[in-house]
Design a protein around this motif. Structure first.
Motif, PDB file in Angstrom:
ATOM      1  N   UNK A 169      33.005  31.412  13.389  1.00  0.00           N
ATOM      2  CA  UNK A 169      33.953  30.684  12.894  1.00  0.00           C
ATOM      3  C   UNK A 169      34.153  32.079  10.824  1.00  0.00           C
ATOM      4  N   UNK A 174      34.783  35.646  13.377  1.00  0.00           N
ATOM      5  CA  UNK A 174      35.260  36.737  13.663  1.00  0.00           C
ATOM      6  C   UNK A 174      36.141  37.231  12.706  1.00  0.00           C
ATOM      7  N   UNK A 175      36.678  35.892  11.387  1.00  0.00           N
ATOM      8  CA  UNK A 175      37.710  36.404  10.731  1.00  0.00           C
ATOM      9  C   UNK A 175      36.475  38.121  10.021  1.00  0.00           C
ATOM     10  N   UNK A 221      39.086  41.129   9.633  1.00  0.00           N
ATOM     11  CA  UNK A 221      40.109  42.185   8.644  1.00  0.00           C
ATOM     12  C   UNK A 221      38.746  43.106   8.723  1.00  0.00           C
ATOM     13  N   UNK A 238      35.668  41.637   1.679  1.00  0.00           N
ATOM     14  CA  UNK A 238      36.799  40.684   2.534  1.00  0.00           C
ATOM     15  C   UNK A 238      37.075  40.397   1.981  1.00  0.00           C
ATOM     16  N   UNK A 239      36.202  38.679   1.444  1.00  0.00           N
ATOM     17  CA  UNK A 239      36.236  37.129   1.365  1.00  0.00           C
ATOM     18  C   UNK A 239      37.152  36.924   0.310  1.00  0.00           C
ATOM     19  N   UNK A 269      39.949  40.620  -4.494  1.00  0.00           N
ATOM     20  CA  UNK A 269      38.183  41.210  -3.381  1.00  0.00           C
ATOM     21  C   UNK A 269      39.280  42.951  -3.298  1.00  0.00           C
ATOM     22  N   UNK A 311      38.531  44.669  -0.697  1.00  0.00           N
ATOM     23  CA  UNK A 311      39.077  44.211   0.187  1.00  0.00           C
ATOM     24  C   UNK A 311      40.300  43.770   0.812  1.00  0.00           C
ATOM     25  N   UNK A 312      40.776  43.920  -0.580  1.00  0.00           N
ATOM     26  CA  UNK A 312      42.694  43.275  -0.302  1.00  0.00           C
ATOM     27  C   UNK A 312      43.459  44.260   1.489  1.00  0.00           C
ATOM     28  N   UNK A 313      43.211  43.025   1.713  1.00  0.00           N
ATOM     29  CA  UNK A 313      44.104  42.980   2.805  1.00  0.00           C
ATOM     30  C   UNK A 313      45.098  42.458   2.845  1.00  0.00           C
ATOM     31  N   UNK A 326      44.259  35.310   2.625  1.00  0.00           N
ATOM     32  CA  UNK A 326      43.002  35.115   3.478  1.00  0.00           C
ATOM     33  C   UNK A 326      42.868  33.348   3.504  1.00  0.00           C
ATOM     34  N   UNK A 378      43.072  31.592   7.149  1.00  0.00           N
ATOM     35  CA  UNK A 378      42.269  31.133   7.940  1.00  0.00           C
ATOM     36  C   UNK A 378      42.296  29.891   7.627  1.00  0.00           C
ATOM     37  N   UNK A 391      40.987  26.912  11.023  1.00  0.00           N
ATOM     38  CA  UNK A 391      40.148  25.954  11.074  1.00  0.00           C
ATOM     39  C   UNK A 391      40.882  24.657  11.161  1.00  0.00           C
TER      40      UNK A 391
END
Lengths: 538, 99
Positions: A192, A195-196, A200, A323-324, B58, B60-62, B66, B70, B74
Motif C-alpha cells: 500500500x 503502489x501510490x 503517482x 511525491x508524498x 510537495x 512533485x505536486x500532483x 493525496x 489514498x 486504505x
C-alpha cells in the motif's frame, strides 16, 4: 535535493506502528507455551498467511532500497532478480523441497544436513549460517538508519540504536509468531506504500512512454535484448544471468535460506506447506514492478543528481519525499521501516534458532529442559542484535546495499545449494563428500572474492555480474569436489536415507481437493505470467 | 566422531524433534484483525488530515488531495481485510464446532 516536510502527523503514524508491533509481541507472549510454539508458531497457520509471511521474510532492505538503487543504476534489467531470479526457484522449492523438509520435521537446514550428511557438515553450515544472518541483519539496520538520516535528520548511531532496541523488544517478547504477524502486516504496508509511489510517479512523468523519454537511455528498458554481449547495464552475458543468477544464486537462496523455508514449515499441513512458496510467487511477480519502478521514477525526477551509489541507495526515499505530502509521507516511511524491521527480526530469529538447536543443543548442552532452551534462545536474540549493530557499521564500507547482499549470497548460499542438490537427488553422495564439497565451494567463493578485490579493486569485485559468475563457479566447485570425494568414500546404507533422498522416499501426497489450490495449477499459472512479462519487457 | 556414535545420535534426533502436528493455537484470525485494525487507523488518520488541511505542497505536486484519496483507499482495504477475516470459512467452521 529533495527536502522532506515531515510534521507531528508523520511521527504519530510511525509511533502507532511501533505501538502495534510491540503490543502484539506482548500479547503473544502468553500463548508461547512450548519451544515448538516459539519457533514454528505451533504449525497452525493457513497457507495464505504463511505465503505472505514467506514473501514478507524476503522483503527486507534488499528488496526495497536495494532494488530501487539497482533500478536507478542498471534500469529495468534489475527485474531479473525477480522474474528469472526468484519465480522458477520458488516453484521448484514448492514442488520438490518442501515435501522433504516437512516430512523430516527438522527445525533448520543444518538439522537436515546432519541426518543426510554428518555432524561435521551440519556444524560447518551452522556456524556459516549464524554469521550470514548477522551480516544480513546489519544491512537492514543500516538501511533503516539511512532513511532516518535522510528524512528525519537523525544521526546514524541514534537510529541504529533505536531500531536495535525495538527489534530486540519484539523478538524477545513474541518470537517467530510475532515475526509472522509482522511479516504479513509489512507485506500489506509495503504494497500500500509502494503502489501510490509507482502510480503517482507514472502519472507525473506521463506513463511508461514518458518515463522512457525522460530517462533517455533505451538500454534501461530492456531485460534481455542486449545480453548477447556484455554491452548492457549489468555488463554480463545471458549465460551468467540464466545460470549464475537464475539457477545458482536464486535456487540457492530459496531452497536453503532457512529464514524463508521456516515460514513454509509453519503451515498447518503438508498441502498448505507446499502451497506457501507458490502463493508467495504471485505477489513476488508484482514486486518486479513495484520495487523496480520507484528507482526508475527517482532517476527521471532527479536525473543526473543520482550519480553516486550512495545516492542510488536513497532513490526510493527521495521519490517518496518528492511525491508524498505530510501524512502520506509518514505512511510511506512506516512501510519502509516495517520492511527493515521484519527483515531484521527474521534474521535474528533464524540466528536464534540455529544457535539454540544446531550449536548450543548439539555441542554444548545436550540434555536440558525445554524451558532452558527457550531461555537460551532469548539470550541468543540479545547477542544477535548486539552483533548486528557492529555489522551495520561494517556495511557502511560497501558502496551499495545490493552489491553487499549479492556478494554474501554468492559466497554462502551457492555452495550450499550444490550440497543440497546432490544430497537429495543422488543417493551415492556420502557424508564426507558433502562436507568437503561444501568447504571447498565456500572456500572458493571467499578466496576468489579476496583475490578479485586485490587485483581488480573493491567495486569491480563486488559488482553484480561478478557475483553471478562467482556464485556459478563456487557451485560447480562444490559439485565436482562432492562427487569426487563421494566416489572414494563409503556411502550410507539405504535405510538411513529413507525420507531424505529422492527415490527412497514414499512421497506423502498433500491432499488437496480444490482445483485452484493444486500445486501444479498454481505453478503453471505463475510461470506463464513470468514468461509473458519477460517477453513484454524484452 | 565414530560411526557408532553418529547412528545413536541419529535416532535421538529423530525422536526428540518429531513433534505433534498442532499445538492448538490458532493465529490466523488474530493476524487478520491485527492488520485490518492498523490499516483502518492509518486510513482514517489520512482522510482526516486530507480534510482538515489541503495538504502541504510537495515538489512533485500532483494537483489532487493525496492524503484524502489514498486514505480512502486504505479505509476500503482495511474493510476488505476485515470482511475476509470475518467471513473466512475457518471462522465459520470454528463457530459451527462450538454450537
Amino acid at each position: 535535493m529533495v527536502t522532506p516536510h515531515e510534521t507531528w502527523i508523520d511521527y504519530f503514524i510511525i509511533g502507532v506502528y511501533f505501538v502495534f508491533v510491540l503490543g502484539i509481541g506482548a500479547v503473544l507472549r502468553n500463548k508461547m507455551q512450548t519451544s515448538e510454539d516459539y519457533f514454528l508458531s505451533g504449525r497452525s497457520l493457513p497457507s495464505w498467511i504463511t505465503g505472505l509471511a514467506f514473501l514478507g521474510a524476503n522483503l527486507g532492505a534488499l528488496e526495497i532500497m536495494g532494488m530501487g538503487a539497482g533500478a536507478a543504476t542498471y534500469g529495468i534489467m534489475q527485474s531479473h532478480y525477480y522474474w528469472i531470479g526468484a519465480i522458477p526457484a520458488m516453484v521448484f522449492v514448492a514442488l520438490f523441497m518442501i515435501p522433504f523438509y516437512y516430512a523430516s520435521r527438522v527445525h533448520s537446514v543444518p538439522g537436515f544436513l546432519r541426518i543426510r550428511y554428518n555432524e561435521a557438515t551440519r556444524g560447518f553450515n551452522s556456524v556459516l549460517f549464524a554469521i550470514f544472518m548477522i551480516l544480513l541483519s546489519g544491512i537492514n539496520m543500516f538501511a533503516m538508519a539511512l532513511v532516518f538520516e535522510l528524512l528525519l535528520g537523525w544521526s546514524l548511531t541514534a537510529s541504529i540504536l533505536l531500531s536495535a532496541g525495538i527489534v530486540l523488544a519484539y523478538v524477545t517478547l513474541g518470537g517467530l509468531s510475532s515475526s509472522i504477524y509482522n511479516e504479513v502486516l509489512q507485506f500489506f504496508l509495503i504494497t500500500l506504500g509502494l503502489v501510490p509511489l509507482v502510480v503517482f510517479g507514472l502519472i507525473d512523468v506521463g506513463g511508461l512512454s514518458g518515463l522512457k523519454e525522460s530517462i533517455g537511455d533505451p538500454q534501461f528498458f530492456h531485460v534481455w535484448a542486449n545480453t548477447g554481449s556484455t554491452d548492457n547495464p549489468f555488463e554480463v552475458q545471458w549465460f551468467y544471468i540464466v545460470f549464475g543468477l537464475g539457477l545458482v544464486q536464486s535456487f540457492g537462496y530459496w531452497c536453503t535460506d532457512f529464514l524463508v523455508v521456516q515460514r513454509a514449515l509453519a503451515a498447518e499441513d503438508l498441502a498448505a506447506s507446499q502451497r506457501t512458496p507458490l502463493i508467495a510467487a504471485f505477489p513476488k511477480l508484482l514486486y518486479g514492478v513495484l520495487a523496480i519502478f520507484p528507482g526508475l521514477i527517482a532517476l527521471s525526477i532527479l536525473g543526473p543528481k543520482i550519480q553516486t551509489a550512495a545516492e542510488a541507495n536513497n532513490a526510493v526515499p527521495y521519490a517518496m519525499a518528492y511525491y508524498f505530502p505530510t501524512g502520506m509521507l509518514g505512511f510511506g516511511l512506516t512501510a519502509l521501516l516495517a520492511a527493515f524491521m521484519s527483515g531484521m527480526a527474521g534474521n535474528i530469529t533464524a540466528f536464534n534458532t540455529v544457535w539454540t538447536y544446531d550449536l548450543y543443543k548439539a555441542y554444548i548442552n545436550r540434555d536440558a529442559s525445554d524451558r532452558h532452551y527457550l531461555n537460551v534462545g532469548r539470550i541468543a536474540t540479545v547477542a544477535g542484535v548486539l552483533l548486528s549493530i557492529a555489522t551495520a557499521y561494517l556495511a557502511l564500507g560497501f558502496a551499495t546495499i545490493m552489491n553487499y547482499v549479492q556478494v554474501l549470497h554468492g559466497m554462502f548460499l551457492a555452495p550450499l545449494f550444490g550440497t543440497f542438490l546432490l544430497g537429495m537427488f543422488w543417493r551415492r553422495t556420502t557424508g564426507w563428500g558433502g562436507f568437503t564439497g561444501l568447504v571447498a565451494g565456500t572456500g572458493y567463493g571467499l578466496i576468489t572474492f579476496i583475490v578479485a578485490v586485490k587485483l581488480q579493486g573493491f567495486d569491480v569485485a563486488s559488482g553484480l555480474g561478478a557475483s553471478m559468475a562467482r556464485a556459478f563457479w563456487a557451485w560447480i566447485v562444490t559439485l565436482a569436489v562432492t562427487i569426487a570425494v563421494s566416489l572414494v568414500t563409503q556411502p550410507k546404507p539405504d535405510n538411513e536415507l529413507r525420507g531424505l533422498v529422492w527415490g527412497l522416499t514414499e512421497q506423502k501426497e498433500g491432499v488437496e481437493e480444490t482445483w485452484y489450490k493444486k500445486p501444479w495449477v498454481l505453478a503453471v499459472t505463475v510461470l506463464a505470467i513470468t514468461v509473458a512479462l519477460n517477453i513484454y519487457f524484452w | 566422531m565414530t560411526e557408532e556414535h553418529q547412528t545413536e545420535e541419529h535416532h535421538d534426533y529423530l525422536e526428540e524433534e518429531r513433534v505433534p502436528e498442532h499445538s492448538g493455537t490458532n493465529h490466523s484470525m488474530a493476524i487478520g484483525f491485527y492488520i485490518a485494525a492498523l490499516i483502518l487507523i492509518y486510513g482514517v488518520t489520512m482522510v482526516l488530515v486530507g480534510m482538515l488541511s489541503a495538504g502541504t505542497a510537495t515538489e512533485g505536486d500532483l494537483g489532487f488531495n493525496v492524503n484524502f484519496w489514498w486514505g480512502l483507499v486504505l479505509v476500503v482495504s482495511g474493510c476488505v481485510i476485515l470482511g475476509l477475516t470475518l467471513a473466512s470459512p475457518r471462522r465459520r467452521a470454528a463457530r459451527n464446532q462450538q454450537q
